[in-house]
Design a protein around this motif. Structure first.
Motif, short mmCIF file in Angstrom:
data_model
loop_
_atom_site.label_atom_id
_atom_site.label_comp_id
_atom_site.label_asym_id
_atom_site.label_seq_id
_atom_site.Cartn_x
_atom_site.Cartn_y
_atom_site.Cartn_z
N PHE A 1 0.82 -1.21 0.00
CA PHE A 1 0.00 0.00 0.00
C PHE A 1 0.85 1.26 0.00
N ILE A 2 1.95 1.24 0.76
CA ILE A 2 2.80 2.43 0.78
C ILE A 2 3.46 2.61 -0.58
N ILE B 1 2.22 1.68 -3.54
CA ILE B 1 1.23 2.22 -4.48
C ILE B 1 0.89 3.67 -4.10
N GLY B 2 0.84 3.95 -2.79
CA GLY B 2 0.57 5.31 -2.34
C GLY B 2 1.63 6.27 -2.86
N SER B 3 2.91 5.85 -2.82
CA SER B 3 3.97 6.72 -3.30
C SER B 3 3.86 6.90 -4.80
N SER C 1 1.22 6.70 -6.53
CA SER C 1 0.05 7.52 -6.80
C SER C 1 0.36 8.99 -6.51
N LEU C 2 1.16 9.22 -5.48
CA LEU C 2 1.60 10.60 -5.18
C LEU C 2 2.45 11.14 -6.30
N THR D 1 8.86 -2.79 4.10
CA THR D 1 8.06 -1.61 4.40
C THR D 1 8.95 -0.38 4.45
N PHE E 1 8.59 6.43 -0.89
CA PHE E 1 7.70 7.56 -0.58
C PHE E 1 8.51 8.85 -0.43
N LEU F 1 8.40 12.29 -2.63
CA LEU F 1 8.28 13.64 -2.07
C LEU F 1 9.40 14.53 -2.60
N LYS G 1 8.56 18.58 -2.56
CA LYS G 1 7.97 18.88 -1.25
C LYS G 1 9.02 18.84 -0.15
N ILE G 2 10.11 18.10 -0.43
CA ILE G 2 11.26 18.20 0.48
C ILE G 2 12.34 18.93 -0.30
#
Lengths: 306, 673
Positions: free
Chosen positions: A138-139, A141-143, A145-146, A288, A295, A299, A304-305
Motif C-alpha cells: 500500500f505504501i 502504491i501510495g507513493s 500515486s503521489l 516496508t 515515498f 516527495l 515537497k522536500i
C-alpha cells in the motif's frame, strides 16, 4: 484491446514455473524437467479423483475455487502498458489487494478446517506474514500515486515507466520493482521466505496448508500459484513499459521481462537459503522501510522536500 | 397529532403493560413497543432524508426553557440505522431470553429497559436543549446499565455494570461542564447557542469547549484511552444487548462528535489531525488486543474499539478535507465514517447474535473449548463467516465499501496536501492497512477455532442448530450487508443530505456524482466476483462429477491416532504474532514445567491484560487508594471517637463565622486606633 493484459498473463502462467524450475536445475547441474512439466502435472491432477479428510466441512470444498476466482479477478485488474485491464476504476488497487486477502482468508480457514496441527501452524504463519507484507504494497502504491497524481493501476502505470525523468526517478522505479519482486516472492511463498521444496512439514508455510488437498482442488491451487506469479510479473513489467512503445514491440518486451523475472526468481532460490522463521518478520519490515524510502523519493521529486 | 408526545405516551403505556403481562408475553410487548416507536420515527426520518425539515418547540417550564426538537439529516441517518438494529435485537432477544423464563421480575425490568432505551436514544438524536439532553442521556445510561446487569446474581457481571455506570457518569460530568460554559456566556441551553458562542469565542476557548464534549462522547464511543469499560460491559450483558450496545449505543458517541463538529465552528484542521491520529491509534490498538483475547465476546468488544477507530479516521479525514477546501477528501471522509457506522452496526450485531447462539448451545465463550461447530450448526457458522468477512473489509461485503471510501480519501489527500499532511496520510494508510491485516488474522482465528476442526473438549450435551425464529433476525442483517456490498450506489444516494451538513462547498453534488460513478464500478466488480466464484464452483462440480471421491483421516505425517488435543489452538495460532508485538502487550502467563522421566500433566494459562487500562485506570486508582489509606486511622470503629468527630465538626462549624466576625471586629478596632 483491454483484454490483452489477461491473455498475456494467462499465457505467461503456462511456462513461468517451468522456467523457474529449469533455472534451478541448471544451477544445481541437473538436466531438469521440461518447461511445461508443471503444467502437465496440473493437468493430470485436474483429472484425478480426490481423497478428502473426514474432519473437513464444506469450507474445505469451496476454498480452492474461491482462491482461484479471487486471483483470476485480480489479474483482470492488471493493466498492460497503456492498455487498462478489463476492470479498471479509480482506487482499483485497493480492490486488488483486498481480493487477494479474501483468497488468503479462505486458504487459511480451509487449512484450519482439517484440524491438523501442521496445517494450523502453516495457516498461522501465512496469516501473519501476508498481513505484514500488505503495508509495503500500500505504501508503494501510495507513493506511486503521489508521484503520478493518479489513483488507478492503469493511470499510474501509463504515466510511470523506467527511463523517464531524472536519476532519482529511475532510482524510485528500480526500488519499486525491487519491492514488487519481494512482495511477489512472499505472496507466492517462495524463497527467501518459504521453501516450496522442503520435505519437513514443520518448516513449510504454503505447502503445509494444502497438505490435505488433492485431485482437482490441488491442481487448481497449483495453477493459481502460477497465475499469481505471472500477475506480479506483469505488474513489474508495467513499471518498465513505456506507453510510447507500439503494441507489437510491447508484447515481446513484456514476455522478455517475465522470463527475466522467472530466471531471477530461480537464481535467488538456487543461491539463497530460507530465512529462519523468526527472521521473516524482520525481512518484511525491511520491505516496508524500502517502500517508505520510495515515498520519500516521491516527495523529493515533487519538490515537497527541499 | 403531536408525535413526540405520542411516542412518550406509548412508551409509558407499554412499560406498564410489560410489568403486568405473564412472562411469556413480556418480550412480545417490548417488540410491539419497539416496532411502533421505530415505525413512527422512521417515517419522519425518511421524510427528513428527502429534504423535509422537522422542528418543534416545547415549553418545558421555567427550568428548561424552550425545548427544541429538531431532526436534521444526520439525526435521521442515525435514527434509521438504530431502528433497524433495535428491531433485529429485540427479535433475537425474545428468543434468547426464553432460557430465563422463570425470572419474571427480572424479565419485566429487562424488557422495560429495552423499550426505554430505544426512546431515550431517539431523544438523544432529536432533543437540542442542553438540560433536556442531559436528562435523556442519563436515562439512556441507566437503562443500558439495567440491560447489562441482567444476570446480576453473578458478582463479575455487577462489577462490569458498575464500571460502566461510573465511566459513563464521568462522561456526563464533562457534558454538563460543556453546557454550563455555553450557558454562562449566552444564557441559553439551545444547541444553536453552542454554535453562536463558538463563533464569538476565541479559538482556544472553542477548542476547550469541543474537548469537553469530545471526552464525553469518546468515553461512550470507546476511543483509546477511554475504552476500558467496553471489554467488560460487552461480555457481561446478554448477547442481544451486546449486539445493540456495540451496534447502536456506542454510536451515540460518534453521533455526538459529528453533532458538535456541525455546531462548533473551530479550527477544523487541528481538530481533524487530532481526531485522525487518535483514531488511528485506537484502531490499531483495539485490533492488537482483540487478537490475543480468548473470550469470544471480549474479542468482539475489542473489535468494536477498532471499528470506532476506523469511523474516527473517516471523521478526521473529513475535517481535514473541510479545512483545506478539498471537497473530495471531505466527502470521502464523512461518507466513509457515516457508512461505516451503519456497516459496523450490522456486522457487529450479527457477530454478537451468533456468539449468543453459540453460547446457548455450548454454555461457554472460551474459544479454546470450542471447535467443530460447523457440522452441528451450519447456518450459524455461515452467518458468522459472512459477518467475519464483512468486518475484515473484504469484498463483496459492506465493510469493503466504507473502507474503500476511506482509502480513496487518503490517496487523494496525499496528492493535494503539504509535506506534513502527506506524511500523516501515508501513516494513516499504514494504520488502516495494518488494521485490515490484523483483523484478518483475528477472524481467521475466531472462525477457524470456534467452528472448524474437531471438538476440542467434549460438550456436556448434544448440540443443535438454533431454531428458525432465532436465525431469522440474523438473516435480516445479512440481507442488508449484502445489499450494501453489492449495490453501494443506492446507499451513497441516501447519504447525500447528511453529507450536505458537513460539506458546504459551492457544489457538493458534483463530487458526490464522482463517488456514485466509482461505486457503480465497485458494484460491478463485486458482482463479477460473485459470478466468477459461482462459475468456478460450477465448473469444478461438472469436472469432478465422475471422478472418484474417497474419505480418510486428516494427514498427520504418518501418525495415525491423532486426538483433537493435537489441533492447533487459538493461543498457538497467534503465538508468533504475540511474540512479535510482545513489548506492547501485557500477557500474564502461568505455566508449569515438565519434570522427571514420566512427566505429570502440564498446564499453560495465558491472561491478556490491557496496558492502557493498567496505566490510566489501575495506576491512578492505586495511587488514590494509597493516599486515602493514610487517613484510615480516622475510621477505627470506636464509637466515642466518632462522636468526638461530630462534636469537633460542629465546634468548627460554629467557630468559623465567629472567628470571621472577630477578625472583622479587630480590623475595625485597629482602624479606629
Amino acid at each position: 484491446m483491454q483484454g490483452i493484459s489477461i491473455i498475456l498473463i494467462i499465457f505467461t502462467s503456462l511456462f513461468f514455473t517451468g522456467i523457474l524450475i529449469r533455472t534451478k536445475s541448471f544451477f544445481s547441474g541437473r538436466k531438469g524437467p521440461g518447461v511445461f512439466q508443471p503444467l502437465k502435472d496440473i493437468w493430470r491432477l485436474l483429472k484425478k479423483g480426490a481423497v478428502t479428510s473426514e474432519t473437513t466441512s464444506f469450507i474445505f470444498q469451496i476454498a480452492p475455487s474461491i482462491y482461484f476466482a479471487t486471483v483470476f479477478l485480480s489479474a483482470l485488474l492488471v493493466p498492460f502498458g497503456d492498455q487498462p485491464g478489463l476492470i479498471s476504476f479509480s482506487g482499483d488497487f485497493v480492490f486488488f489487494a483486498y481480493l487477494l486477502a479474501l483468497g488468503k482468508f479462505f486458504t487459511i480457514i480451509s487449512a484450519l478446517d482439517t484440524g491438523s496441527s501442521f496445517e494450523g501452524m502453516g495457516a498461522s504463519r501465512e496469516g501473519l506474514f501476508s498481513m505484514l507484507a500488505e503495508p509495503a504494497f500500500f505504501i508503494l502504491i501510495g507513493s506511486l500515486s503521489l508521484l503520478t497524481g493518479h489513483t488507478s493501476f492503469h493511470q499510474i502505470f501509463s504515466t510511470l515507466y523506467m527511463g523517464m525523468g531524472s536519476h532519482v526517478e529511475q532510482a524510485v522505479v528500480a526500488l519499486a520493482a525491487l519491492v514488487l519482486v519481494a512482495i511477489a516472492m512472499i505472496e507466492n511463498s517462495r524463497m527467501p521466505i518459504d521453501d516450496p521444496k522442503t520435505h519437513l512439514e514443520l518448516t513449510m508455510m504454503h505447502e503445509v496448508i494444502i497438505l490435505d488437498n488433492s485431485g482437482f482442488d490441488l491442481g487448481m491451487i497449483l495453477y493459481t500459484t502460477n497465475l499469481k506469479f505471472a500477475m506480479y510479473g506483469a505488474l513489474i513489467a508495467d513499471l518498465f513499459l513505456s506507453p510510447s512503445i507500439p503494441i507489437y514491440l510491447a508484447i515481446p518486451f513484456m514476455l522478455f521481462i517475465q522470463v527475466v523475472f522467472a530466471i531471477s526468481a530461480g537464481t535467488i532460490e538456487s543461491f539463497m537459503a530460507r530465512f529462519r522463521m523468526s527472521h521473516n518478520p524482520q525481512f518484511i519490515f525491511v520491505l516496508t522501510s524500502i517502500s517508505l524510502l520510495i515515498f520519500l523519493g516521491a516527495l523529493l521529486l515533487l519538490g515537497k522536500i527541499t | 397529532m403531536n408525535l413526540s408526545i405520542g411516542l412518550i405516551v406509548t412508551t409509558l403505556l407499554f412499560v406498564a403493560l410489560c410489568a403486568t403481562v405473564p412472562g411469556k408475553l413480556k418480550g412480545y410487548v417490548a417488540l410491539l413497543a419497539v416496532l411502533i416507536n421505530a415505525g413512527i420515527s422512521s417515517v419522519v426520518a425518511i421524510a427528513v432524508l428527502q429534504g423535509e425539515v422537522v422542528e418543534k418547540l416545547y415549553y418545558g417550564g421555567r427550568v428548561f426553557g424552550e425545548i427544541p426538537i429538531r431532526m436534521d439529516a444526520l439525526s435521521a441517518w442515525f435514527i434509521l440505522l438504530m431502528n433497524f438494529t433495535m428491531i433485529t435485537g429485540i427479535l433475537y432477544g425474545i428468543r434468547y431470553m426464553k432460557a430465563y423464563q422463570e425470572q419474571k421480575a427480572n424479565l419485566s425490568l429487562h424488557f422495560s429497559s429495552f423499550i426505554v432505551i430505544h426512546v431515550a436514544m431517539l431523544g438523544i438524536y432529536v432533543v437540542q436543549n442542553g438540560l433536556a439532553f442531559l436528562c435523556v442521556w442519563e436515562l439512556m445510561a441507566i437503562a443500558s446499565f439495567l440491560l447489562i446487569i441482567f444476570e446480576h446474581r453473578n458478582i463479575e457481571i455487577v462489577k462490569a455494570g458498575i464500571n460502566y455506570l461510573i465511566q459513563s457518569h464521568i462522561g456526563i460530568v464533562f457534558l454538563m461542564l460543556g453546557f454550563i460554559i455555553v450557558y454562562s456566556h449566552t444564557g441559553s441551553f439551545d444547541f444553536n447557542a453552542i454554535g453562536s458562542y463558538s463563533k464569538s469565542a476565541s479559538a482556544p476557548a472553542a477548542l476547550l469547549l469541543f474537548a469537553c464534549f469530545f471526552i464525553t462522547f469518546a468515553i461512550k464511543a470507546g476511543f483509546v484511552p477511554f475504552h476500558t469499560w467496553l471489554p467488560y460491559a460487552h461480555p457481561a450483558s446478554p448477547s442481544h444487548v451486546s449486539g445493540i450496545m456495540s451496534g447502536v449505543i456506542i454510536k451515540l458517541g460518534i453521533f455526538g462528535i459529528l453533532r458538535m463538529l456541525i455546531l462548533i465552528d473551530g479550527n477544523y484542521l487541528v481538530l481533524g489531525y487530532l481526531i485522525l491520529i487518535l483514531s488511528a491509534v485506537t484502531g490499531v490498538y483495539g485490533v492488537m488486543l482483540a487478537i490475543i483475547q480468548h473470550n469470544v465476546k471480549k474479542l468482539l468488544a475489542y473489535h468494536s474499539i477498532e471499528n470506532i477507530g476506523i469511523i474516527g479516521m473517516g471523521i478526521g479525514l473529513g475535517c481535514i478535507g473541510k479545512a483545506t477546501d478539498n471537497s473530495y477528501l471531505a466527502l470521502a471522509g464523512f461518507a466513509g465514517a457515516l457508512l461505516h457506522t451503519l456497516n459496523h452496526s450490522l456486522f457487529k450485531s450479527l457477530l454478537f447474535y451468533c456468539a449468543g447462539t453459540v453460547y446457548q448451545a455450548t454454555h461457554t465463550m472460551e474459544i479454546e473449548r470450542l471447535g467443530g461447530l460447523i457440522k452441528k450448526m451450519p447456518q450459524t457458522a455461515i452467518l458468522f463467516l459472512i459477518a467475519a468477512l464483512a468486518i475484515c473489509g473484504l469484498p463483496p461485503f459492506n465493510g469493503f465499501i466504507s473502507e474503500f471510501l476511506l482509502y480513496s480519501g487518503l490517496f487523494s489527500g496525499i496528492q493535494s496536501g503539504q509535506l506534513s499532511s502527506a506524511i500523516i496520510f501515508i501513516l494513516s494508510i499504514f494504520g488502516l492497512v495494518l488494521i485490515g491485516g490484523l483483523a484478518m488474522l483475528c477472524f481467521t482465528k475466531a472462525f477457524g477455532i470456534i467452528f472448524l476442526g474437531s471438538e476440542r473438549h467434549p460438550y456436556e450435551h448434544p448440540i443443535k442448530e438454533a431454531e428458525l425464529s432465532k436465525l431469522f433476525p440474523k438473516y435480516m442483517v445479512v440481507l442488508v450487508i449484502l445489499l450494501i456490498g453489492l449495490v453501494p450506489q443506492l446507499f451513497m444516494r441516501l447519504l447525500t443530505r447528511p453529507l450536505q451538513l458537513f460539506v458546504n462547498t459551492a457544489d457538493p453534488f458534483s463530487g458526490l456524482d464522482d463517488f456514485t460513478g466509482v461505486m457503480q464500478q465497485v458494484s460491478f466488480a463485486a458482482w463479477a466476483l460473485v459470478a466468477l466464484v459461482l462459475l468456478v464452483l460450477g465448473i469444478r462440480k461438472l469436472i469432478t462429477r465422475k471422478s472418484i471421491k474417497d474419505f480418510g483421516p486428516t494427514w498427520g505425517c504418518g501418525y495415525i491416532a491423532p486426538t483433537p488435543k493435537l489441533q492447533y489452538t487459538a493461543n498457538s495460532f497467534v503465538r508468533s504474532y504475540r511474540k512479535l508485538v510482545h513489548p506492547m502487550l501485557i500477557m500474564n502467563k502461568k505455566e508449569n514445567e515438565l519434570k522427571g522421566v514420566f512427566p505429570n500433566a502440564v498446564h499453560s494459562h495465558t491472561h491478556p491484560y490491557d496496558k492502557v487500562e493498567a496505566l490510566f485506570i489501575d495506576l491512578p486508582l492505586k495511587l488514590l487508594k494509597g493516599f486515602m489509606s493514610k487517613f484510615r486511622f480516622l475510621q477505627n470503629g470506636n464509637m466515642q471517637l466518632y462522636i468526638l468527630y461530630g462534636v469537633v465538626f460542629i465546634f468548627i462549624a460554629i467557630m468559623i463565622p465567629l472567628t470571621m466576625d472577630l477578625v472583622h471586629y479587630m480590623v475595625k478596632l485597629f482602624q479606629h486606633i
